[in-house]
Scaffold this motif. Sequence first.
Motif, short mmCIF file in Angstrom:
data_model
loop_
_atom_site.label_atom_id
_atom_site.label_comp_id
_atom_site.label_asym_id
_atom_site.label_seq_id
_atom_site.Cartn_x
_atom_site.Cartn_y
_atom_site.Cartn_z
N SER A 138 0.87 -1.60 -0.09
CA SER A 138 0.07 0.06 0.34
C SER A 138 0.45 1.54 -0.23
N PRO A 139 0.82 2.27 -0.55
CA PRO A 139 -0.25 2.37 -1.91
C PRO A 139 -0.51 1.48 -3.15
N PRO A 140 -1.88 1.16 -3.79
CA PRO A 140 -1.05 0.15 -4.59
C PRO A 140 -0.25 0.41 -5.98
N HIS A 141 -0.57 1.79 -6.04
CA HIS A 141 0.15 2.47 -7.56
C HIS A 141 1.72 2.64 -6.71
N LEU A 142 1.95 1.71 -5.72
CA LEU A 142 3.36 1.91 -5.96
C LEU A 142 4.13 0.20 -5.63
N ARG A 143 2.97 -0.32 -6.28
CA ARG A 143 3.34 -2.11 -5.62
C ARG A 143 4.11 -2.10 -7.39
N LYS A 144 5.77 -2.96 -7.57
CA LYS A 144 6.43 -3.69 -7.85
C LYS A 144 5.36 -4.60 -9.20
N PRO A 145 4.99 -4.11 -10.30
CA PRO A 145 4.30 -5.08 -11.24
C PRO A 145 4.70 -6.54 -11.07
N HIS A 146 5.97 -7.15 -11.12
CA HIS A 146 6.29 -8.16 -11.08
C HIS A 146 6.38 -9.22 -10.07
N LEU A 147 5.73 -8.27 -9.04
CA LEU A 147 6.15 -8.76 -7.51
C LEU A 147 4.66 -9.05 -7.09
N PHE A 148 3.73 -8.37 -6.51
CA PHE A 148 2.66 -8.55 -5.75
C PHE A 148 1.64 -9.18 -7.11
N PRO A 149 1.59 -8.98 -7.41
CA PRO A 149 0.30 -9.01 -8.91
C PRO A 149 0.61 -11.05 -8.75
N ASN A 150 1.64 -10.91 -9.01
CA ASN A 150 2.05 -12.13 -9.35
C ASN A 150 2.40 -13.54 -8.36
N LEU A 151 2.71 -12.54 -7.07
CA LEU A 151 2.38 -13.74 -6.24
C LEU A 151 0.91 -14.60 -6.13
N PRO A 152 0.73 -15.88 -6.08
CA PRO A 152 -0.29 -17.21 -5.18
C PRO A 152 -1.81 -16.66 -5.11
N PRO A 153 -2.83 -16.41 -6.31
CA PRO A 153 -3.96 -15.58 -5.53
C PRO A 153 -4.35 -16.35 -4.17
N SER A 154 -4.08 -16.83 -3.16
CA SER A 154 -4.29 -17.09 -2.05
C SER A 154 -3.93 -16.24 -1.25
N PHE A 155 -2.42 -15.77 -1.23
CA PHE A 155 -1.40 -15.07 -0.96
C PHE A 155 -1.91 -13.55 -0.73
N ARG A 156 -1.75 -13.31 -2.25
CA ARG A 156 -2.31 -11.89 -2.61
C ARG A 156 -3.35 -11.59 -2.05
N GLU A 157 -4.89 -12.49 -1.71
CA GLU A 157 -5.62 -11.81 -1.34
C GLU A 157 -5.85 -11.79 0.15
N THR A 158 -5.33 -12.39 0.47
CA THR A 158 -5.04 -12.87 1.71
C THR A 158 -4.10 -11.68 2.73
N LEU A 159 -2.72 -11.20 1.76
CA LEU A 159 -2.15 -9.81 2.04
C LEU A 159 -3.51 -8.80 1.64
N GLU A 160 -4.00 -8.65 0.75
CA GLU A 160 -5.69 -7.54 0.47
C GLU A 160 -5.48 -7.02 1.66
N ALA A 161 -6.21 -8.37 2.27
CA ALA A 161 -7.80 -8.57 3.20
C ALA A 161 -6.84 -8.18 4.57
N TYR A 162 -5.00 -8.36 4.88
CA TYR A 162 -4.38 -7.94 6.32
C TYR A 162 -4.09 -6.47 5.68
N SER A 163 -4.18 -6.12 4.52
CA SER A 163 -3.60 -4.58 4.80
C SER A 163 -4.54 -3.29 4.72
N ALA A 164 -5.78 -4.15 4.48
CA ALA A 164 -7.00 -3.26 4.18
C ALA A 164 -6.97 -2.80 6.08
N ASP A 165 -7.38 -3.86 6.56
CA ASP A 165 -8.10 -3.78 8.24
C ASP A 165 -6.31 -3.28 8.70
N LEU A 166 -5.32 -3.42 8.06
CA LEU A 166 -4.07 -2.49 8.84
C LEU A 166 -4.43 -1.11 9.01
#
Length: 195
Positions: free
Chosen positions: A149-177
């Motif tokens: 976070s913020p999403p626009h600073l994410r590296k396109p070769h990293l976060f978007p390519n993580l395994p989907p369950s890991f990425r979704e979990t981190l998205e939810a955790y990031s939003a809660d934090l």
Amino acid sequence: METKEMLLDHTTLAFPFVQELAKKPLTSVPPRYVHPDQDPPIISLDSSSPQVPIIDMQRLLSEDFMDSELQKLDQACREWGFFQLINHEVSSSLVEKVKLETEKFFKLPMEEKRKYGQLEGDVEGYGNLLEMWRDSKLHWRDSLYFTISPPHLRKPHLFPNLPPSFRETLEAYSADLKNVVAEILKHIRKKTKNG
């Protein structure tokens, strides 16, 4: 005379992954991982061992305890640079899921983890974090570091390519934090404004 600034060449040097080193029968620790100037490790945690500061969010948001908890928070930030937050609003099941997904990532085959390796001149990715100095000592751990976070600073070769369950979990955790931080800052501002 060369300084560390002069030695930085903005490329990440190729270091062996700790998980791979640990699989080999080593008779000694590789010199790059030896830290002779470091404090000796804490062998046992007893009452005299340093304790990570604990900040209670409910006390921090309470009119009755806010002042004392703010002092603890200030001291933790100044003296330690981090703290453990308890009684926050992030569900324990989500925290546990983040731990499990992270463990799953580190158990992936090395070929799979290498897809997320640090690129030259960047600290984000999988590798030995922040070790860009030619003469620096390495830490006995592999790291996975990236901006969420913020999403626009994410590296396109990293976060978007993580395994989907890991990425979704981190998205939810990031939003809660983000919500936890916003709530704390709102109360601190209110306290500061009202004196």
